[in-house]
Design a protein around this motif. Sequence first.
Motif, PDB file in Angstrom:
ATOM      1  N   GLY A  39       0.832  -1.206   0.000  1.00  0.00           N
ATOM      2  CA  GLY A  39       0.000   0.000   0.000  1.00  0.00           C
ATOM      3  C   GLY A  39       0.860   1.248   0.000  1.00  0.00           C
ATOM      4  N   MET A  40       0.560   2.183   0.872  1.00  0.00           N
ATOM      5  CA  MET A  40       1.271   3.449   0.894  1.00  0.00           C
ATOM      6  C   MET A  40       2.373   3.479   1.947  1.00  0.00           C
ATOM      7  SD  MET A  40       0.013   5.180  -1.514  1.00  0.00           S
ATOM      8  CE  MET A  40       0.612   6.802  -1.174  1.00  0.00           C
ATOM      9  N   ARG A  41       2.761   2.335   2.479  1.00  0.00           N
ATOM     10  CA  ARG A  41       3.789   2.316   3.512  1.00  0.00           C
ATOM     11  C   ARG A  41       5.178   2.395   2.903  1.00  0.00           C
ATOM     12  NH1 ARG A  41       0.938  -2.719   5.888  1.00  0.00           N
ATOM     13  NH2 ARG A  41      -0.877  -1.707   6.763  1.00  0.00           N
ATOM     14  N   GLY A  42       6.075   2.944   3.657  1.00  0.00           N
ATOM     15  CA  GLY A  42       7.475   2.970   3.242  1.00  0.00           C
ATOM     16  C   GLY A  42       7.685   3.781   1.983  1.00  0.00           C
ATOM     17  N   ARG A  43       8.579   3.335   1.155  1.00  0.00           N
ATOM     18  CA  ARG A  43       8.908   4.049  -0.081  1.00  0.00           C
ATOM     19  C   ARG A  43       8.040   3.636  -1.251  1.00  0.00           C
ATOM     20  NH1 ARG A  43      15.377   3.418   0.462  1.00  0.00           N
ATOM     21  NH2 ARG A  43      15.603   4.792   2.244  1.00  0.00           N
ATOM     22  N   MET A  44       7.282   2.561  -1.114  1.00  0.00           N
ATOM     23  CA  MET A  44       6.486   2.061  -2.226  1.00  0.00           C
ATOM     24  C   MET A  44       5.237   2.907  -2.402  1.00  0.00           C
ATOM     25  SD  MET A  44       6.777  -1.956  -1.710  1.00  0.00           S
ATOM     26  CE  MET A  44       8.353  -2.729  -1.510  1.00  0.00           C
ATOM     27  N   ARG A  45       4.997   3.328  -3.634  1.00  0.00           N
ATOM     28  CA  ARG A  45       3.824   4.139  -3.938  1.00  0.00           C
ATOM     29  C   ARG A  45       3.130   3.544  -5.159  1.00  0.00           C
ATOM     30  NH1 ARG A  45       6.308  10.131  -3.029  1.00  0.00           N
ATOM     31  NH2 ARG A  45       6.570   9.883  -0.800  1.00  0.00           N
ATOM     32  N   PRO A  46       2.297   2.526  -4.945  1.00  0.00           N
ATOM     33  CA  PRO A  46       1.657   1.913  -6.095  1.00  0.00           C
ATOM     34  C   PRO A  46       0.589   2.792  -6.724  1.00  0.00           C
ATOM     35  CG  PRO A  46       0.806   0.963  -4.104  1.00  0.00           C
ATOM     36  CD  PRO A  46       1.937   1.880  -3.717  1.00  0.00           C
ATOM     37  N   MET A  47       0.097   3.783  -5.996  1.00  0.00           N
ATOM     38  CA  MET A  47      -0.961   4.633  -6.517  1.00  0.00           C
ATOM     39  C   MET A  47      -0.377   5.996  -6.874  1.00  0.00           C
ATOM     40  SD  MET A  47      -4.072   3.772  -3.946  1.00  0.00           S
ATOM     41  CE  MET A  47      -3.173   3.846  -2.424  1.00  0.00           C
ATOM     42  N   GLY A  48      -0.674   6.460  -8.070  1.00  0.00           N
ATOM     43  CA  GLY A  48      -0.229   7.776  -8.473  1.00  0.00           C
ATOM     44  C   GLY A  48      -1.153   8.850  -7.952  1.00  0.00           C
ATOM     45  N   GLY A  49      -0.756  10.092  -8.143  1.00  0.00           N
ATOM     46  CA  GLY A  49      -1.534  11.216  -7.649  1.00  0.00           C
ATOM     47  C   GLY A  49      -2.900  11.328  -8.291  1.00  0.00           C
ATOM     48  N   ALA A  50      -2.986  11.049  -9.616  1.00  0.00           N
ATOM     49  CA  ALA A  50      -4.268  11.168 -10.309  1.00  0.00           C
ATOM     50  C   ALA A  50      -5.258  10.129  -9.802  1.00  0.00           C
ATOM     51  CB  ALA A  50      -4.074  11.021 -11.811  1.00  0.00           C
ATOM     52  N   TYR A  51      -4.792   8.903  -9.597  1.00  0.00           N
ATOM     53  CA  TYR A  51      -5.662   7.848  -9.078  1.00  0.00           C
ATOM     54  C   TYR A  51      -6.140   8.194  -7.672  1.00  0.00           C
ATOM     55  CZ  TYR A  51      -7.059   3.382  -7.106  1.00  0.00           C
ATOM     56  OH  TYR A  51      -7.752   2.391  -6.478  1.00  0.00           O
ATOM     57  N   LEU A  52      -5.236   8.641  -6.840  1.00  0.00           N
ATOM     58  CA  LEU A  52      -5.593   8.979  -5.463  1.00  0.00           C
ATOM     59  C   LEU A  52      -6.547  10.175  -5.421  1.00  0.00           C
ATOM     60  CD1 LEU A  52      -4.912   7.815  -2.721  1.00  0.00           C
ATOM     61  CD2 LEU A  52      -3.109   9.495  -2.516  1.00  0.00           C
TER      62      LEU A  52
END
Length: 118
Positions: A39-52
Amino acid sequence: MPPNAAGTPGPAGFGPAPYGPGPYGRGPGYPGMGYPMMGMRGRMRPMGGAYLRRRGISRTVTGAVILVIGIVITVGTYGAASSSATGGAYYVPWGLIVIGGLWIIRGLTMLARSTRLP
């Protein structure tokens, strides 16, 4: 790791890694998503700003609709109870009101977070 019955590396019963290099590949998920799915933990960002941003707007609107439904039910039943000769009882769907408020807050949080992502 020894090869499995099919002659490919990995656990028995599994074929070759379809996701890329390495004995097991990159792992499950869609391209660009982290492994493991954190998910949004740590350095991983599977979701981009537009999706969010889209998800935040959707969550905020849904929360507002739920909140308004709860308020309309409260006002409607109160109006019916106050106009009754016996006084009557009215219903306050506090669950709808609380959940709607929480969804609005969560949606606004998503919108604020989306401005910081690419």
